[in-house]
Enzyme design. Sequence first.
Site, PDB file in Angstrom:
ATOM      1  N   HIS A  88      61.628  28.283  97.612  1.00 35.05           N
ATOM      2  CA  HIS A  88      61.099  28.802  96.330  1.00 35.05           C
ATOM      3  C   HIS A  88      59.401  28.616  96.364  1.00 35.05           C
ATOM      4  O   HIS A  88      58.719  28.888  95.579  1.00 35.05           O
ATOM      5  CB  HIS A  88      61.678  28.078  95.247  1.00 35.05           C
ATOM      6  CG  HIS A  88      62.910  28.431  94.992  1.00 35.05           C
ATOM      7  ND1 HIS A  88      63.820  27.608  94.979  1.00 35.05           N
ATOM      8  CD2 HIS A  88      63.478  29.609  94.465  1.00 35.05           C
ATOM      9  CE1 HIS A  88      65.138  28.281  94.852  1.00 35.05           C
ATOM     10  NE2 HIS A  88      64.969  29.542  94.447  1.00 35.05           N
ATOM     11  N   SER A  91      71.763  33.059  97.310  1.00 37.06           N
ATOM     12  CA  SER A  91      71.855  31.847  98.080  1.00 37.06           C
ATOM     13  C   SER A  91      73.329  31.560  98.359  1.00 37.06           C
ATOM     14  O   SER A  91      73.642  30.324  98.746  1.00 37.06           O
ATOM     15  CB  SER A  91      71.136  30.621  97.513  1.00 37.06           C
ATOM     16  OG  SER A  91      71.403  30.627  95.884  1.00 37.06           O
ATOM     17  N   GLU A 142      59.899  28.113  91.751  1.00 37.03           N
ATOM     18  CA  GLU A 142      59.195  29.033  92.017  1.00 37.03           C
ATOM     19  C   GLU A 142      57.985  29.748  91.060  1.00 37.03           C
ATOM     20  O   GLU A 142      56.773  29.697  91.609  1.00 37.03           O
ATOM     21  CB  GLU A 142      59.854  30.568  92.230  1.00 37.03           C
ATOM     22  CG  GLU A 142      59.024  31.601  92.699  1.00 37.03           C
ATOM     23  CD  GLU A 142      59.936  33.004  92.868  1.00 37.03           C
ATOM     24  OE1 GLU A 142      60.906  32.889  93.035  1.00 37.03           O
ATOM     25  OE2 GLU A 142      59.254  34.103  92.593  1.00 37.03           O
ATOM     26  N   CYS A 186      61.576  40.631  93.979  1.00 33.69           N
ATOM     27  CA  CYS A 186      61.848  41.220  95.320  1.00 33.69           C
ATOM     28  C   CYS A 186      62.767  42.167  95.779  1.00 33.69           C
ATOM     29  O   CYS A 186      63.590  42.497  94.733  1.00 33.69           O
ATOM     30  CB  CYS A 186      62.197  39.999  96.522  1.00 33.69           C
ATOM     31  SG  CYS A 186      63.636  39.263  96.002  1.00 33.69           S
ATOM     32  N   HIS A 218      61.190  26.723  86.508  1.00 31.12           N
ATOM     33  CA  HIS A 218      61.819  27.066  87.852  1.00 31.12           C
ATOM     34  C   HIS A 218      60.895  26.681  88.722  1.00 31.12           C
ATOM     35  O   HIS A 218      59.541  27.189  88.409  1.00 31.12           O
ATOM     36  CB  HIS A 218      62.362  28.688  87.915  1.00 31.12           C
ATOM     37  CG  HIS A 218      62.780  29.211  88.954  1.00 31.12           C
ATOM     38  ND1 HIS A 218      62.391  29.041  90.084  1.00 31.12           N
ATOM     39  CD2 HIS A 218      64.359  28.919  89.362  1.00 31.12           C
ATOM     40  CE1 HIS A 218      63.382  29.275  91.066  1.00 31.12           C
ATOM     41  NE2 HIS A 218      64.590  29.325  90.779  1.00 31.12           N
ATOM     42  N   HIS A 267      69.083  27.266  96.226  1.00 25.81           N
ATOM     43  CA  HIS A 267      70.071  26.677  95.085  1.00 25.81           C
ATOM     44  C   HIS A 267      71.484  26.974  95.340  1.00 25.81           C
ATOM     45  O   HIS A 267      71.906  28.015  94.764  1.00 25.81           O
ATOM     46  CB  HIS A 267      69.585  27.299  93.744  1.00 25.81           C
ATOM     47  CG  HIS A 267      68.240  26.704  93.145  1.00 25.81           C
ATOM     48  ND1 HIS A 267      67.745  25.275  93.308  1.00 25.81           N
ATOM     49  CD2 HIS A 267      67.339  27.101  92.568  1.00 25.81           C
ATOM     50  CE1 HIS A 267      66.586  25.029  92.836  1.00 25.81           C
ATOM     51  NE2 HIS A 267      66.376  26.288  92.284  1.00 25.81           N
ATOM     52  N   CYS A 305      70.207  36.544 101.059  1.00 30.50           N
ATOM     53  CA  CYS A 305      68.972  37.348 101.312  1.00 30.50           C
ATOM     54  C   CYS A 305      68.255  36.999 102.529  1.00 30.50           C
ATOM     55  O   CYS A 305      68.888  36.027 103.156  1.00 30.50           O
ATOM     56  CB  CYS A 305      68.254  37.181  99.951  1.00 30.50           C
ATOM     57  SG  CYS A 305      67.365  35.618  99.695  1.00 30.50           S
TER      58      CYS A 305
HETATM   59  S1  SF4 Z   1      62.181  36.065  97.006  1.00 29.90           S
HETATM   60 FE1  SF4 Z   1      63.824  37.317  97.092  1.00 29.90          FE
HETATM   61  S2  SF4 Z   1      64.229  37.349  99.399  1.00 29.90           S
HETATM   62 FE2  SF4 Z   1      62.795  35.460  99.082  1.00 29.90          FE
HETATM   63  S3  SF4 Z   1      64.459  34.001  98.820  1.00 29.90           S
HETATM   64 FE3  SF4 Z   1      63.868  34.755  96.937  1.00 29.90          FE
HETATM   65  S4  SF4 Z   1      65.630  36.107  96.524  1.00 29.90           S
HETATM   66 FE4  SF4 Z   1      65.459  36.012  98.521  1.00 29.90          FE
END
Ligand code: SF4
Length: 276
Positions: free
Chosen positions: A73, A262, A125, A190, A123, A40, A12
């Site tokens: 992340h 990824s 993120e 996203c 996770h 990842h 992405c």
């Molecule tokens: S938020 Fe979406 S665009 Fe950004 S790294 Fe993660 S999967 Fe990819």
Amino acid sequence: MKVHIGQHSGFCFGVKRAIQVAKEAARLHKNIYIKGELVHNQEVCRQIEALGIKTVSTLKSVPGGSVLIIKAHGEPLATYINAKRKKIKVIDATCPMVKDIHKKAKEMEQKGFRVAIIGDKNHEETIGILGNIKNGSIVENIADLRKLKSGLGEKIGVVCQSTQNIEDVSVIVAKLAKITHALLFFNTVCRPTYLRQKEIERLAKNCSAVLVVGSKNSANTKRLFFIAKKINPNTFWVNNAKSIAKNSFKKFGSVGVIGGASTPPETLEEVYKKLS
Ligand code: SF4
């Protein structure tokens, strides 16, 4: 056998950007560290380490005065503060879409909303989003809502981990609407994730089998696998072409292939060749 590679498949925008940032850092600096995985995927991490970037699990292992790359992340605010204290130069490869989630969560908190983050508890993120606000809650499922009910309060602001399935998120948001007076929800799944999820639904409906390609610790890849598996029981998940046993797909007339956000294009190419 026909092999269909999903149009929305593999790297992405955020992953491509993070790799570019790391490469540029390696060109310009020495003594570079990264806390956790840049993205990842084992192959990408091998390539990053080959550039001389060292992977560590905590900031304690990063010497003062060196360089720290922040993974795609993102990181909690404490990482930036502690890095500054140790005079570590920070190069930020956080995906801008993740940064946007941090911003939305912070703004809602400043307006008096108690923030709920719909996402996987462990996770990076989700941990990063939580670590950029003062007082939020991670909601992984409906059962968590029952536990948090009293703690969430009158005004709830909701964001979600960028790689969630919006169908699952909507179920939790609908429940939240019943337990509060004011609910503000940002759909922060996203666009690349959304497009991949729609793509895999199409492949799962139209192909006799589906093959999801990506590392086992990739949240978006896991989600793709489960979405497809619900529709098509002949859904499989491999790291790369080497994990595909000889003749294992021979009985299928068509296979839909999709790579997580990824998964490198070379890995998808090898999978395509092997199946063909
Ligand atoms: S938020 Fe979406 S665009 Fe950004 S790294 Fe993660 S999967 Fe990819």
